[in-house]
Design a protein around this motif. Sequence first.
Motif, PDB file in Angstrom:
ATOM      1  N   LEU A   1       0.821  -1.205   0.000  1.00  0.00           N
ATOM      2  CA  LEU A   1       0.000   0.000   0.000  1.00  0.00           C
ATOM      3  C   LEU A   1       0.860   1.263   0.000  1.00  0.00           C
ATOM      4  O   LEU A   1       0.529   2.252  -0.663  1.00  0.00           O
ATOM      5  CB  LEU A   1      -0.928   0.000   1.218  1.00  0.00           C
ATOM      6  N   VAL A   2       1.974   1.229   0.739  1.00  0.00           N
ATOM      7  CA  VAL A   2       2.881   2.381   0.750  1.00  0.00           C
ATOM      8  C   VAL A   2       3.459   2.612  -0.641  1.00  0.00           C
ATOM      9  O   VAL A   2       3.538   3.757  -1.121  1.00  0.00           O
ATOM     10  CB  VAL A   2       4.000   2.168   1.780  1.00  0.00           C
ATOM     11  N   LEU A   3       3.848   1.542  -1.334  1.00  0.00           N
ATOM     12  CA  LEU A   3       4.374   1.679  -2.690  1.00  0.00           C
ATOM     13  C   LEU A   3       3.322   2.262  -3.630  1.00  0.00           C
ATOM     14  O   LEU A   3       3.640   3.068  -4.509  1.00  0.00           O
ATOM     15  CB  LEU A   3       4.850   0.319  -3.210  1.00  0.00           C
ATOM     16  N   LEU A   4       2.080   1.851  -3.448  1.00  0.00           N
ATOM     17  CA  LEU A   4       1.006   2.371  -4.294  1.00  0.00           C
ATOM     18  C   LEU A   4       0.840   3.878  -4.124  1.00  0.00           C
ATOM     19  O   LEU A   4       0.558   4.595  -5.092  1.00  0.00           O
ATOM     20  CB  LEU A   4      -0.305   1.649  -3.951  1.00  0.00           C
ATOM     21  N   LEU A   5       1.038   4.357  -2.898  1.00  0.00           N
ATOM     22  CA  LEU A   5       0.805   5.770  -2.595  1.00  0.00           C
ATOM     23  C   LEU A   5       2.090   6.591  -2.559  1.00  0.00           C
ATOM     24  O   LEU A   5       2.054   7.766  -2.165  1.00  0.00           O
ATOM     25  CB  LEU A   5       0.072   5.887  -1.256  1.00  0.00           C
ATOM     26  N   LEU A   6       3.213   6.025  -2.973  1.00  0.00           N
ATOM     27  CA  LEU A   6       4.470   6.774  -2.964  1.00  0.00           C
ATOM     28  C   LEU A   6       4.435   8.052  -3.817  1.00  0.00           C
ATOM     29  O   LEU A   6       5.111   9.028  -3.470  1.00  0.00           O
ATOM     30  CB  LEU A   6       5.620   5.887  -3.423  1.00  0.00           C
ATOM     31  N   PRO A   7       3.695   8.095  -4.933  1.00  0.00           N
ATOM     32  CA  PRO A   7       3.628   9.383  -5.651  1.00  0.00           C
ATOM     33  C   PRO A   7       3.138  10.523  -4.768  1.00  0.00           C
ATOM     34  O   PRO A   7       3.626  11.652  -4.876  1.00  0.00           O
ATOM     35  CB  PRO A   7       2.636   9.084  -6.792  1.00  0.00           C
ATOM     36  N   PHE A   8       2.187  10.243  -3.857  1.00  0.00           N
ATOM     37  CA  PHE A   8       1.721  11.278  -2.943  1.00  0.00           C
ATOM     38  C   PHE A   8       2.821  11.681  -1.964  1.00  0.00           C
ATOM     39  O   PHE A   8       2.872  12.841  -1.523  1.00  0.00           O
ATOM     40  CB  PHE A   8       0.493  10.793  -2.155  1.00  0.00           C
ATOM     41  N   VAL A   9       3.690  10.752  -1.611  1.00  0.00           N
ATOM     42  CA  VAL A   9       4.795  11.072  -0.708  1.00  0.00           C
ATOM     43  C   VAL A   9       5.690  12.136  -1.343  1.00  0.00           C
ATOM     44  O   VAL A   9       6.080  13.125  -0.696  1.00  0.00           O
ATOM     45  CB  VAL A   9       5.601   9.802  -0.376  1.00  0.00           C
ATOM     46  N   PHE A  10       6.012  11.969  -2.619  1.00  0.00           N
ATOM     47  CA  PHE A  10       6.858  12.958  -3.288  1.00  0.00           C
ATOM     48  C   PHE A  10       6.119  14.263  -3.513  1.00  0.00           C
ATOM     49  O   PHE A  10       6.720  15.342  -3.442  1.00  0.00           O
ATOM     50  CB  PHE A  10       7.366  12.388  -4.613  1.00  0.00           C
ATOM     51  N   LEU A  11       4.815  14.193  -3.763  1.00  0.00           N
ATOM     52  CA  LEU A  11       4.051  15.414  -3.940  1.00  0.00           C
ATOM     53  C   LEU A  11       3.956  16.194  -2.626  1.00  0.00           C
ATOM     54  O   LEU A  11       4.312  17.377  -2.558  1.00  0.00           O
ATOM     55  CB  LEU A  11       2.656  15.081  -4.466  1.00  0.00           C
ATOM     56  N   PHE A  12       3.490  15.526  -1.558  1.00  0.00           N
ATOM     57  CA  PHE A  12       3.316  16.210  -0.277  1.00  0.00           C
ATOM     58  C   PHE A  12       4.653  16.610   0.337  1.00  0.00           C
ATOM     59  O   PHE A  12       4.801  17.705   0.889  1.00  0.00           O
ATOM     60  CB  PHE A  12       2.547  15.318   0.697  1.00  0.00           C
ATOM     61  N   GLY A  13       5.648  15.709   0.239  1.00  0.00           N
ATOM     62  CA  GLY A  13       6.961  16.028   0.788  1.00  0.00           C
ATOM     63  C   GLY A  13       7.619  17.190   0.058  1.00  0.00           C
ATOM     64  O   GLY A  13       8.233  18.066   0.680  1.00  0.00           O
ATOM     65  N   GLY A  14       7.489  17.221  -1.277  1.00  0.00           N
ATOM     66  CA  GLY A  14       8.056  18.322  -2.043  1.00  0.00           C
ATOM     67  C   GLY A  14       7.371  19.638  -1.730  1.00  0.00           C
ATOM     68  O   GLY A  14       8.034  20.670  -1.579  1.00  0.00           O
ATOM     69  N   ILE A  15       6.049  19.611  -1.631  1.00  0.00           N
ATOM     70  CA  ILE A  15       5.315  20.833  -1.286  1.00  0.00           C
ATOM     71  C   ILE A  15       5.750  21.337   0.088  1.00  0.00           C
ATOM     72  O   ILE A  15       5.982  22.539   0.283  1.00  0.00           O
ATOM     73  CB  ILE A  15       3.798  20.567  -1.328  1.00  0.00           C
ATOM     74  N   SER A  16       5.864  20.413   1.050  1.00  0.00           N
ATOM     75  CA  SER A  16       6.284  20.804   2.389  1.00  0.00           C
ATOM     76  C   SER A  16       7.670  21.450   2.374  1.00  0.00           C
ATOM     77  O   SER A  16       7.909  22.481   3.026  1.00  0.00           O
ATOM     78  CB  SER A  16       6.285  19.584   3.311  1.00  0.00           C
ATOM     79  N   ALA A  17       8.603  20.874   1.615  1.00  0.00           N
ATOM     80  CA  ALA A  17       9.969  21.403   1.571  1.00  0.00           C
ATOM     81  C   ALA A  17      10.016  22.774   0.922  1.00  0.00           C
ATOM     82  O   ALA A  17      10.625  23.715   1.458  1.00  0.00           O
ATOM     83  CB  ALA A  17      10.867  20.427   0.816  1.00  0.00           C
TER      84      ALA A  17
END
Length: 367
Positions: A64-80
Amino acid sequence: MSGIGRLDRYVLSRTFIGVGGALAILSGVILLIQFVDLSRSVGVRADVSVAQLFGLTLLKAPALVLLLLPFVFLFGGISAYVGLNRRSELVAMRAAGVSAWRFILPSALAAFAVGILAVAFLNPVASALSARFEADRARLMENYLTDAPKEVWLRQGDERNQIVIHAKARDAVDGAVRLRGVSLFIYQKNKDGIPQFKRRLEAAEARLLPGFWKLTDVREATAGEASVRSDSLSIRSSLDSESAMERFSSPEAIAFWRLPEAIRGTEQAGFSANGYRLRFHQLLATPLLFSAMSILAAAFSLRLVRLGGLGGLVGAGVAIGFVFFFFNEFAGALAGADILPLFAAAWAPPVIALLSGLTLLCYTEDG
């Protein structure tokens, strides 16, 4: 150039901190939701402990984490990038004449590299854990709904023969597939490549061993001849235990490195391998999708705070991320229904996301 290099490394480190934080938060949410779901679906139907439920949760969570990894880069990039913006570090970079392209490109390339690692190494691990999850869940619930149908259909073949296998039940013993109440329909291809029925085997049990099926309590019937009984019989098999179990699994549960073999075996057996092909292309496109999400995150976060509207842009970026995620799933569903070509369904969403991010970034940076 050394100053620019240090600046790139600084922005990249801030981006990875943001991505790491987003990964930790998303993983925690997934674990919580998955644990609650398993408590509802398994816990109320089987006698399981909290530790067993948590173990199942840990087995399922990586996929499930692998499936949602695109959101990790989106949210993490926005946060940074929002953090850099609010601390006026972006203002200082712009004042020093540094283009946004100079520090966005390393982050996008890093996301691409992480995508390669995720497909090549994390995906096989997650697939193996998912297979273990399915086996453990089935074992825990084996006494629930015992009257439910458990029939199995398998098919194997080569250039000369095709075998259709039907069984009333299956299980795994010491890593080997075992079928009970088995019927084997054996076909042989004629000179035109058309399968013609040759014989039928009925067996009380069939166990898949390396290179062959071992049948016990066998009755063999050939067209126009009387049936023959035997205590045991061996039939050559092109399947191994892992590939046979994969026939019972969805394409998402098969590791990336085994997908080409699954495609060949499925097509050789006379089945459509579109689901496996779609999954293979989607995994190949994963690094591009990660990179596109990283660029989208930057595009929606670079507006200077003093100009206002940053919060609205960030909200729009999050919304666009969800739109692309569901677009990706929708395109896969259309390909599964043979409405879209497999290649287009797998590659169109990440390419469109990448072009959208680059277009918005060009507008924001270069006017």
